[in-house]
Design a protein around this motif. Structure first.
Motif, PDB file in Angstrom:
ATOM      1  N   VAL A  58      33.852 -25.622  41.558  1.00  0.00           N
ATOM      2  CA  VAL A  58      33.726 -24.753  40.382  1.00  0.00           C
ATOM      3  C   VAL A  58      32.260 -24.621  39.975  1.00  0.00           C
ATOM      4  O   VAL A  58      31.785 -23.527  39.654  1.00  0.00           O
ATOM      5  N   ALA A  59      31.518 -25.733  40.010  1.00  0.00           N
ATOM      6  CA  ALA A  59      30.098 -25.697  39.638  1.00  0.00           C
ATOM      7  C   ALA A  59      29.289 -24.885  40.646  1.00  0.00           C
ATOM      8  O   ALA A  59      28.416 -24.099  40.263  1.00  0.00           O
ATOM      9  N   LEU A  60      29.562 -25.071  41.932  1.00  0.00           N
ATOM     10  CA  LEU A  60      28.822 -24.375  42.984  1.00  0.00           C
ATOM     11  C   LEU A  60      28.900 -22.861  42.800  1.00  0.00           C
ATOM     12  O   LEU A  60      27.875 -22.165  42.805  1.00  0.00           O
ATOM     13  N   PHE A  61      30.108 -22.337  42.640  1.00  0.00           N
ATOM     14  CA  PHE A  61      30.269 -20.885  42.569  1.00  0.00           C
ATOM     15  C   PHE A  61      29.835 -20.319  41.220  1.00  0.00           C
ATOM     16  O   PHE A  61      29.268 -19.224  41.161  1.00  0.00           O
ATOM     17  N   ASN A  62      30.077 -21.062  40.139  1.00  0.00           N
ATOM     18  CA  ASN A  62      29.617 -20.574  38.838  1.00  0.00           C
ATOM     19  C   ASN A  62      28.098 -20.615  38.728  1.00  0.00           C
ATOM     20  O   ASN A  62      27.491 -19.730  38.123  1.00  0.00           O
ATOM     21  N   ALA A  63      27.486 -21.648  39.307  1.00  0.00           N
ATOM     22  CA  ALA A  63      26.020 -21.719  39.286  1.00  0.00           C
ATOM     23  C   ALA A  63      25.425 -20.556  40.064  1.00  0.00           C
ATOM     24  O   ALA A  63      24.475 -19.908  39.603  1.00  0.00           O
ATOM     25  N   PHE A  64      25.983 -20.275  41.236  1.00  0.00           N
ATOM     26  CA  PHE A  64      25.483 -19.134  41.999  1.00  0.00           C
ATOM     27  C   PHE A  64      25.789 -17.828  41.260  1.00  0.00           C
ATOM     28  O   PHE A  64      24.998 -16.869  41.325  1.00  0.00           O
ATOM     29  N   GLY A  65      26.912 -17.803  40.548  1.00  0.00           N
ATOM     30  CA  GLY A  65      27.230 -16.634  39.731  1.00  0.00           C
ATOM     31  C   GLY A  65      26.178 -16.371  38.672  1.00  0.00           C
ATOM     32  O   GLY A  65      25.840 -15.213  38.371  1.00  0.00           O
ATOM     33  N   ARG A  66      25.629 -17.442  38.104  1.00  0.00           N
ATOM     34  CA  ARG A  66      24.554 -17.297  37.112  1.00  0.00           C
ATOM     35  C   ARG A  66      23.288 -16.727  37.754  1.00  0.00           C
ATOM     36  O   ARG A  66      22.613 -15.872  37.185  1.00  0.00           O
ATOM     37  N   ILE A  67      22.943 -17.216  38.948  1.00  0.00           N
ATOM     38  CA  ILE A  67      21.757 -16.726  39.644  1.00  0.00           C
ATOM     39  C   ILE A  67      21.957 -15.257  40.047  1.00  0.00           C
ATOM     40  O   ILE A  67      21.062 -14.419  39.891  1.00  0.00           O
ATOM     41  N   SER A  68      23.141 -14.955  40.572  1.00  0.00           N
ATOM     42  CA  SER A  68      23.467 -13.584  40.964  1.00  0.00           C
ATOM     43  C   SER A  68      23.404 -12.647  39.759  1.00  0.00           C
ATOM     44  O   SER A  68      22.890 -11.520  39.855  1.00  0.00           O
ATOM     45  N   THR A  69      23.895 -13.112  38.615  1.00  0.00           N
ATOM     46  CA  THR A  69      23.836 -12.316  37.390  1.00  0.00           C
ATOM     47  C   THR A  69      22.391 -12.079  36.963  1.00  0.00           C
ATOM     48  O   THR A  69      22.037 -10.983  36.514  1.00  0.00           O
ATOM     49  N   SER A  70      21.545 -13.104  37.101  1.00  0.00           N
ATOM     50  CA  SER A  70      20.140 -12.955  36.728  1.00  0.00           C
ATOM     51  C   SER A  70      19.459 -11.870  37.565  1.00  0.00           C
ATOM     52  O   SER A  70      18.717 -11.032  37.038  1.00  0.00           O
ATOM     53  N   VAL A  71      19.717 -11.885  38.866  1.00  0.00           N
ATOM     54  CA  VAL A  71      19.132 -10.861  39.738  1.00  0.00           C
ATOM     55  C   VAL A  71      19.629  -9.477  39.321  1.00  0.00           C
ATOM     56  O   VAL A  71      18.863  -8.507  39.281  1.00  0.00           O
ATOM     57  N   ARG A  72      20.902  -9.389  38.984  1.00  0.00           N
ATOM     58  CA  ARG A  72      21.468  -8.108  38.525  1.00  0.00           C
ATOM     59  C   ARG A  72      20.855  -7.676  37.184  1.00  0.00           C
ATOM     60  O   ARG A  72      20.580  -6.485  36.974  1.00  0.00           O
ATOM     61  N   GLU A  73      20.634  -8.621  36.279  1.00  0.00           N
ATOM     62  CA  GLU A  73      20.055  -8.298  34.972  1.00  0.00           C
ATOM     63  C   GLU A  73      18.613  -7.809  35.102  1.00  0.00           C
ATOM     64  O   GLU A  73      18.150  -7.006  34.286  1.00  0.00           O
ATOM     65  N   LEU A  74      17.899  -8.289  36.124  1.00  0.00           N
ATOM     66  CA  LEU A  74      16.534  -7.817  36.331  1.00  0.00           C
ATOM     67  C   LEU A  74      16.507  -6.312  36.563  1.00  0.00           C
ATOM     68  O   LEU A  74      15.583  -5.617  36.124  1.00  0.00           O
ATOM     69  N   GLU A  75      17.509  -5.800  37.251  1.00  0.00           N
ATOM     70  CA  GLU A  75      17.611  -4.350  37.485  1.00  0.00           C
ATOM     71  C   GLU A  75      17.743  -3.617  36.156  1.00  0.00           C
ATOM     72  O   GLU A  75      17.122  -2.564  35.943  1.00  0.00           O
ATOM     73  N   ASN A  76      18.522  -4.187  35.251  1.00  0.00           N
ATOM     74  CA  ASN A  76      18.710  -3.583  33.933  1.00  0.00           C
ATOM     75  C   ASN A  76      17.405  -3.587  33.134  1.00  0.00           C
ATOM     76  O   ASN A  76      17.020  -2.582  32.530  1.00  0.00           O
ATOM     77  N   PHE A  77      16.697  -4.731  33.143  1.00  0.00           N
ATOM     78  CA  PHE A  77      15.424  -4.802  32.414  1.00  0.00           C
ATOM     79  C   PHE A  77      14.372  -3.873  33.030  1.00  0.00           C
ATOM     80  O   PHE A  77      13.551  -3.302  32.309  1.00  0.00           O
ATOM     81  N   LYS A  78      14.389  -3.730  34.329  1.00  0.00           N
ATOM     82  CA  LYS A  78      13.456  -2.784  34.975  1.00  0.00           C
ATOM     83  C   LYS A  78      13.674  -1.377  34.437  1.00  0.00           C
ATOM     84  O   LYS A  78      12.715  -0.656  34.117  1.00  0.00           O
ATOM     85  N   ASN A  79      14.927  -0.976  34.351  1.00  0.00           N
ATOM     86  CA  ASN A  79      15.243   0.375  33.882  1.00  0.00           C
ATOM     87  C   ASN A  79      14.816   0.569  32.439  1.00  0.00           C
ATOM     88  O   ASN A  79      14.312   1.641  32.048  1.00  0.00           O
ATOM     89  N   ILE A  80      15.033  -0.437  31.582  1.00  0.00           N
ATOM     90  CA  ILE A  80      14.636  -0.335  30.172  1.00  0.00           C
ATOM     91  C   ILE A  80      13.118  -0.248  30.058  1.00  0.00           C
ATOM     92  O   ILE A  80      12.573   0.600  29.345  1.00  0.00           O
TER      93      ILE A  80
END
Length: 464
Positions: free
Chosen positions: A437-459
């Protein structure tokens, strides 16, 4: 009237807070200040930022998000009451958003509660038989051969020295299940000296850095803009350099989450969470951070590659027919296992994986010593998470350090994973449900961060 005036003042204060504090410039200048250096190849890797962005944002992130919303991955058992082992400080954050709401036991699926680290109904029954036999001190002759092997398997796993984390005792009366979807990682208001003390302890005492080498942006004498620090970092072995970059990447990821899910509006009728561009700029703008922000973001991508590589390596463990994401809902469990395998095969297909074979190479004796130092330093960081005063920050800190620790355990257990039989139990390499559970949720957090960078770039691209 007074209440209305108060709301107006708060709204005006919020508007001021959200105004950029960096110099104005032409459209796109704000984006360039954060991202112009976050491009191309990463140090110590053959991969580039653009390949990761495309792979994560359009292929992996949507599937991973769906998996993490399933019952198996949303419930995490954690002890948030453990005392800090390093300093006497029992102060806890009193801010409302720091609180964590544990799950009532009847809300957690029966299959998860009945066996928190087994993978199927048969395995649950067998493991319970083993544990009962161990508790009663049963002689070997009273156990079947299969049960004896299972006892040895779990004992060997529990006593193993391959762990990179100080795991919670999930059988402690203080350990409780938490629904991660109802307790999301976001800005809580926890900051100042207490938060600084946590990160300072991590960087100063656990990242192999000599005391006379000052970190960039450290207050006080000796701050030369990071020149001495990066000269030192470039000269150390690849393992120690990677260790620092992993911690810096984790720190960057957490800061992205806090900036992306910021409390923008707090009134009696509603709370509104969303991206706070100013907060993001304060942490990552090249001008404000004197060049540190882009380096932090590159370290995030390095962390992404390490955890992605671990997922690609651990595929044989999850492919076994006997492994199930067991919650008690047979059809849903089978569906989620198929999705899990789809994600792992996707991870394996990534074209530019990090090559961990450069780690701990050379003289075997020296390599073994360095690996043990590496493990113990990271284990120490996992203990520091029990010193975090904000319970929600502590929850996500413990989960993400355990997730990264599990990824490291996988990368350094390659020989054991290669020997996993296609069917039957895996005696050499094991993962508990907590680790999964920790392995996949931790990677989910990193994956989300990379995705959020795209959003901040656009803003930022549209800001002047």
């Amino acid at each position: 009237m007074a209440a209305g005036s108060g709301l107006l003042l708060r709204a005006l204060g919020l508007a001021v807070l959200l105004l950029p504090v960096v110099p104005r410039g032409p459209a796109g200048a704000a984006e360039r200040r954060c991202f112009c250096q976050v491009t191309g190849h990463l140090d110590d890797c053959t991969c580039d930022v653009e390949t990761i962005d495309a792979f994560n944002n359009y292929k992996l992130f949507p599937r991973l998000n769906e998996l993490l919303e399933s019952d198996y991955f949303r419930y995490y058992k954690v002890n948030l009451k453990k005392p800090c082992p390093f300093w006497n400080d029992n102060s806890h954050c009193g801010i409302r958003d720091c609180a964590v709401k544990p799950c009532p036991s009847d809300e957690v699926p029966d299959g998860i509660r009945s066996g928190s680290y087994k993978y199927s109904e048969e395995a649950n029954n067998l493991a319970e038989e083993c544990e009962e036999a161990k508790r009663l001190g049963a002689v070997d002759g009273s156990l079947s051969r299969e049960t004896q092997q299972a006892v040895l398997q779990w004992t060997r796993h529990d006593d193993s020295s391959d762990s990179f984390c100080e795991a919670d005792d999930i059988y402690s009366p203080d350990a409780e299940y938490v629904d991660l979807l109802l307790n999301p990682e976001r800005y809580t208001g926890y900051k100042g000296p207490d938060a600084w003390k946590i990160w300072n302890s991590i960087y100063e005492e656990n990242c192999f850095k000599p005391q006379n080498v000052k970190r960039p942006l450290t207050s006080g004498r000796g701050d030369d803009g990071g020149h001495t620090f990066y000269k030192w970092l470039k000269g150390v072995c690849v393992e120690k350099r990677a260790f620092y970059k992993l911690i810096s990447g984790l720190h960057a990821s957490i800061n992205i989450h806090l900036s992306a899910r910021y409390l923008l509006q707090d009134t009696w009728s509603e709370k509104k969470w969303g991206p706070n561009v100013t907060e993001f700029q304060q942490r990552f703008d090249e001008v404000i951070t004197r060049g540190e922000g882009p380096r932090r973001l590159k370290n995030l991508y390095f962390l992404y590659l390490i955890e992605l590589r671990a997922l690609s390596k651990v595929l044989p463990f999850f492919e076994r027919p006997g492994f199930q994401l067991y919650t008690g809902n047979k059809s849903h469990d089978a569906e989620m296992k198929n999705l899990l395998l789809e994600i792992l095969h996707l991870a394996k297909s990534f074209p530019l994986h990090f090559d961990e074979n450069s780690f701990f190479a050379g003289n075997k004796k020296e390599a073994a010593k360095l690996k043990e130092e590496f493990r113990l330093h990271f284990k120490n960081i996992s203990k520091i998470m029990d010193c975090v005063g904000c319970f929600k920050c502590r929850l996500w800190g413990k989960l993400q350090t355990q997730g990264l620790g599990t990824a490291l355990k996988i990368l350094f257990s390659e020989n054991l994973i290669e020997k996993i039989p296609e069917s039957g139990p895996s005696y050499g390499f094991q993962l508990t449900r907590q680790e999964i559970v920790a392995l996949f949720n931790a990677f989910g957090r990193i994956s989300t961060s990379v995705r959020e960078l795209e959003n901040f770039k656009n803003i930022l691209r549209n800001m002047r």
